[in-house]
Design a protein around this motif. Structure first.
Motif, PDB file in Angstrom:
ATOM      1  N   ARG A   8       0.712  -0.804   0.138  1.00 49.11           N
ATOM      2  CA  ARG A   8      -0.119  -0.430   0.328  1.00 49.11           C
ATOM      3  C   ARG A   8       1.280   1.269   0.259  1.00 49.11           C
ATOM      4  O   ARG A   8       2.159   1.132   0.670  1.00 49.11           O
ATOM      5  CB  ARG A   8      -0.641   0.092   0.989  1.00 49.11           C
ATOM      6  CG  ARG A   8      -1.488  -0.961   1.043  1.00 49.11           C
ATOM      7  CD  ARG A   8      -2.387  -0.771   2.821  1.00 49.11           C
ATOM      8  NE  ARG A   8      -3.144  -2.093   2.420  1.00 49.11           N
ATOM      9  CZ  ARG A   8      -4.832  -2.573   2.373  1.00 49.11           C
ATOM     10  NH1 ARG A   8      -5.511  -0.771   1.076  1.00 49.11           N
ATOM     11  NH2 ARG A   8      -5.907  -2.673   2.012  1.00 49.11           N
ATOM     12  N   ARG A   9       0.401   2.488  -0.962  1.00 48.48           N
ATOM     13  CA  ARG A   9       1.259   3.424  -0.574  1.00 48.48           C
ATOM     14  C   ARG A   9       0.082   4.970  -1.288  1.00 48.48           C
ATOM     15  O   ARG A   9      -1.106   4.539  -1.503  1.00 48.48           O
ATOM     16  CB  ARG A   9       2.077   3.476  -1.769  1.00 48.48           C
ATOM     17  CG  ARG A   9       2.842   5.064  -1.679  1.00 48.48           C
ATOM     18  CD  ARG A   9       3.479   5.000  -0.519  1.00 48.48           C
ATOM     19  NE  ARG A   9       4.958   5.780  -0.886  1.00 48.48           N
ATOM     20  CZ  ARG A   9       4.393   7.540   0.053  1.00 48.48           C
ATOM     21  NH1 ARG A   9       3.378   7.452   0.266  1.00 48.48           N
ATOM     22  NH2 ARG A   9       6.042   8.423  -0.130  1.00 48.48           N
ATOM     23  N   ALA A  10      -0.020   5.640  -0.338  1.00 49.46           N
ATOM     24  CA  ALA A  10      -0.825   6.812  -0.506  1.00 49.46           C
ATOM     25  C   ALA A  10       0.471   7.401  -0.064  1.00 49.46           C
ATOM     26  O   ALA A  10       0.765   7.979   0.608  1.00 49.46           O
ATOM     27  CB  ALA A  10      -1.816   7.320   0.540  1.00 49.46           C
ATOM     28  N   LEU A  17      -1.656   2.741  -4.224  1.00 49.16           N
ATOM     29  CA  LEU A  17      -1.683   1.267  -4.384  1.00 49.16           C
ATOM     30  C   LEU A  17      -1.898   0.766  -2.709  1.00 49.16           C
ATOM     31  O   LEU A  17      -1.990   1.173  -1.607  1.00 49.16           O
ATOM     32  CB  LEU A  17       0.205   1.308  -4.007  1.00 49.16           C
ATOM     33  CG  LEU A  17       0.891   1.128  -5.147  1.00 49.16           C
ATOM     34  CD1 LEU A  17       2.512   0.771  -4.782  1.00 49.16           C
ATOM     35  CD2 LEU A  17       0.169   0.596  -6.063  1.00 49.16           C
ATOM     36  N   ALA A  18      -3.169  -0.091  -3.025  1.00 50.83           N
ATOM     37  CA  ALA A  18      -4.530  -0.012  -2.493  1.00 50.83           C
ATOM     38  C   ALA A  18      -4.384  -1.785  -2.025  1.00 50.83           C
ATOM     39  O   ALA A  18      -5.129  -2.729  -2.147  1.00 50.83           O
ATOM     40  CB  ALA A  18      -6.056  -0.167  -2.480  1.00 50.83           C
ATOM     41  N   GLY A  19      -3.444  -2.281  -1.750  1.00 52.97           N
ATOM     42  CA  GLY A  19      -2.959  -3.836  -1.232  1.00 52.97           C
ATOM     43  C   GLY A  19      -2.608  -4.377  -2.760  1.00 52.97           C
ATOM     44  O   GLY A  19      -3.536  -5.903  -2.774  1.00 52.97           O
ATOM     45  N   VAL A  20      -1.753  -4.389  -2.980  1.00 48.59           N
ATOM     46  CA  VAL A  20      -1.138  -5.071  -4.770  1.00 48.59           C
ATOM     47  C   VAL A  20      -0.543  -6.493  -4.234  1.00 48.59           C
ATOM     48  O   VAL A  20       0.451  -6.820  -2.857  1.00 48.59           O
ATOM     49  CB  VAL A  20      -0.367  -4.590  -5.350  1.00 48.59           C
ATOM     50  CG1 VAL A  20       0.720  -4.823  -6.092  1.00 48.59           C
ATOM     51  CG2 VAL A  20      -0.433  -3.093  -5.688  1.00 48.59           C
ATOM     52  N   ASP A  21      -0.197  -7.747  -5.038  1.00 50.70           N
ATOM     53  CA  ASP A  21       0.158  -8.834  -4.379  1.00 50.70           C
ATOM     54  C   ASP A  21       0.268  -9.529  -5.706  1.00 50.70           C
ATOM     55  O   ASP A  21       0.122  -9.321  -6.780  1.00 50.70           O
ATOM     56  CB  ASP A  21      -0.594  -9.813  -3.787  1.00 50.70           C
ATOM     57  CG  ASP A  21      -1.836  -9.455  -2.363  1.00 50.70           C
ATOM     58  OD1 ASP A  21      -1.060  -9.410  -1.501  1.00 50.70           O
ATOM     59  OD2 ASP A  21      -2.871  -9.353  -2.734  1.00 50.70           O
ATOM     60  N   SER A  41       5.350   2.971 -11.448  1.00 54.50           N
ATOM     61  CA  SER A  41       6.596   3.589 -10.703  1.00 54.50           C
ATOM     62  C   SER A  41       6.406   3.848  -9.676  1.00 54.50           C
ATOM     63  O   SER A  41       7.690   2.976  -8.895  1.00 54.50           O
ATOM     64  CB  SER A  41       6.553   4.659 -11.905  1.00 54.50           C
ATOM     65  OG  SER A  41       6.439   4.581 -13.400  1.00 54.50           O
ATOM     66  N   THR A  42       5.180   4.132  -9.047  1.00 55.96           N
ATOM     67  CA  THR A  42       5.522   3.355  -7.458  1.00 55.96           C
ATOM     68  C   THR A  42       5.897   2.519  -7.041  1.00 55.96           C
ATOM     69  O   THR A  42       6.407   2.265  -6.512  1.00 55.96           O
ATOM     70  CB  THR A  42       3.633   4.461  -7.033  1.00 55.96           C
ATOM     71  OG1 THR A  42       3.480   5.491  -7.134  1.00 55.96           O
ATOM     72  CG2 THR A  42       4.547   4.274  -5.577  1.00 55.96           C
ATOM     73  N   LEU A  43       4.748   1.704  -7.571  1.00 58.51           N
ATOM     74  CA  LEU A  43       5.143  -0.429  -7.538  1.00 58.51           C
ATOM     75  C   LEU A  43       6.532  -0.463  -7.702  1.00 58.51           C
ATOM     76  O   LEU A  43       7.562  -0.937  -6.685  1.00 58.51           O
ATOM     77  CB  LEU A  43       4.067  -0.895  -7.996  1.00 58.51           C
ATOM     78  CG  LEU A  43       4.030  -2.590  -7.442  1.00 58.51           C
ATOM     79  CD1 LEU A  43       4.638  -2.690  -6.707  1.00 58.51           C
ATOM     80  CD2 LEU A  43       3.916  -3.258  -8.499  1.00 58.51           C
ATOM     81  N   ASP A  51      11.826   3.603  -1.914  1.00 59.30           N
ATOM     82  CA  ASP A  51       9.913   4.788  -1.009  1.00 59.30           C
ATOM     83  C   ASP A  51       9.711   3.702   0.298  1.00 59.30           C
ATOM     84  O   ASP A  51       9.420   2.698   0.517  1.00 59.30           O
ATOM     85  CB  ASP A  51       9.118   4.142  -1.564  1.00 59.30           C
ATOM     86  CG  ASP A  51       7.730   4.772  -1.410  1.00 59.30           C
ATOM     87  OD1 ASP A  51       7.605   5.822  -0.159  1.00 59.30           O
ATOM     88  OD2 ASP A  51       6.834   4.915  -2.343  1.00 59.30           O
ATOM     89  N   PRO A  52      10.564   4.275   1.408  1.00 59.32           N
ATOM     90  CA  PRO A  52      10.194   4.026   2.633  1.00 59.32           C
ATOM     91  C   PRO A  52       9.101   4.131   3.360  1.00 59.32           C
ATOM     92  O   PRO A  52       8.564   3.847   4.792  1.00 59.32           O
ATOM     93  CB  PRO A  52      11.724   4.865   3.463  1.00 59.32           C
ATOM     94  CG  PRO A  52      11.781   6.268   2.896  1.00 59.32           C
ATOM     95  CD  PRO A  52      11.142   5.216   1.142  1.00 59.32           C
ATOM     96  N   GLU A  53       8.563   4.516   2.561  1.00 65.08           N
ATOM     97  CA  GLU A  53       7.112   4.767   3.380  1.00 65.08           C
ATOM     98  C   GLU A  53       6.232   4.355   2.681  1.00 65.08           C
ATOM     99  O   GLU A  53       4.705   3.701   3.061  1.00 65.08           O
ATOM    100  CB  GLU A  53       6.100   6.109   2.843  1.00 65.08           C
ATOM    101  CG  GLU A  53       7.090   7.785   3.269  1.00 65.08           C
ATOM    102  CD  GLU A  53       7.525   7.126   4.633  1.00 65.08           C
ATOM    103  OE1 GLU A  53       6.333   7.243   5.148  1.00 65.08           O
ATOM    104  OE2 GLU A  53       9.256   8.136   5.257  1.00 65.08           O
ATOM    105  N   ILE A  54       6.312   2.972   2.366  1.00 65.83           N
ATOM    106  CA  ILE A  54       5.847   2.013   1.106  1.00 65.83           C
ATOM    107  C   ILE A  54       5.123   0.597   2.537  1.00 65.83           C
ATOM    108  O   ILE A  54       6.253  -0.064   3.638  1.00 65.83           O
ATOM    109  CB  ILE A  54       6.169   1.343   0.403  1.00 65.83           C
ATOM    110  CG1 ILE A  54       5.365   0.283  -0.760  1.00 65.83           C
ATOM    111  CG2 ILE A  54       7.631   0.365   0.900  1.00 65.83           C
ATOM    112  CD1 ILE A  54       4.615   1.169  -1.407  1.00 65.83           C
TER     113      ILE A  54
END
Length: 230
Positions: A8-10, A17-21, A41-43, A51-54
């Motif tokens: 997840r990432r907001a 990203l809302a719970g990517v598997d 690109s975030t993923l 990205d330390p906030e993931i």
């Protein structure tokens, strides 16, 4: 094996990203499609450790390399020095020369980045990634800025190098045709999750004239909300 679970990432309260598997097997080439701003690109940045906030869980190989759309060569270093930057000094230049030879730039090791064409600069970036023998190769629209003929050549080169080095690959791209031509598996990121997955198992599907190519292309475009007018 590369595994993402519940990633997840907001940004500013908006969940991208809302719970990517996602699982990428060793030696597998996965292409990730999605609309602009969908979080592709975030993923990729999360998998690169940028990205330390993931949120969620990521299991990624220690040896991983990233190739961006911009080659990001340091202009004050010659091509060979760009390729081996960050490597242990012993044997680095020999490894760098071998990597440049693989991408067809053996004669450019002492060139300055400013003298390279766009395709040559991206070849140097690819050499810089592969010289580290990554277990996971992350490609963030690496051919997006290239002209059509150069892209075709780079596709062939990338297929050849991936077959030789056998890294797991995640390619982020907007180009549906590129995804089908290169990948073993094509995914679509929709509403922060993987919405569609398609295997590209038949060699015929990689030929634009084959009905399997057109069928797969239509499925992917429909998932992206685009009518296939071809």
């Amino acid at each position: 094996m590369t595994v993402a679970q519940g990633v997840r990432r907001a940004f500013d309260g908006r969940e991208v990203l809302a719970g990517v598997d996602l699982t990428i097997r060793e030696g597998e080439f996965v292409a990730l499609l999605g609309r602009s701003g969908s979080g592709k690109s975030t993923l990729l940045r999360a998998m690169a450790g940028l990205d330390p906030e993931i949120g969620g869980q990521l299991l990624v190989p220690r040896r991983r390399s990233v190739v961006f759309q911009d080659p990001r060569l340091q202009p004050w270093k010659r091509v060979l020095d760009n390729v081996v930057i960050g490597l242990p000094r012993q044997g680095a230049r020999e490894r760098g020369r071998a990597a440049l030879a693989e991408v067809g730039l053996a004669a450019h090791e002492r060139a300055w980045p400013a003298t390279l064409s766009g395709g040559e600069a991206q070849r140097a970036a690819l050499a810089r990634a592969l010289v580290r023998e990554p277990e996971l190769l992350l490609l963030d629209e690496p051919f997006g800025a290239l002209d059509a003929l150069t892209r075709i050549r780079m596709h062939a080169l990338l297929r050849e190098l991936c077959a030789k080095h056998r890294p797991a690959v995640l390619l982020v791209t907007h180009d549906v045709d590129e995804a089908i031509l290169l990948a073993d598996r094509v995914l679509v990121l929709t509403d922060g999750r993987i919405g569609l997955a398609r295997e590209v198992r038949l060699e015929g599907a990689r030929q634009r004239t084959d009905p399997a190519f057109a069928e797969l292309r239509g499925d992917l475009l429909a998932e992206l909300g685009v009518a296939d007018g071809s």
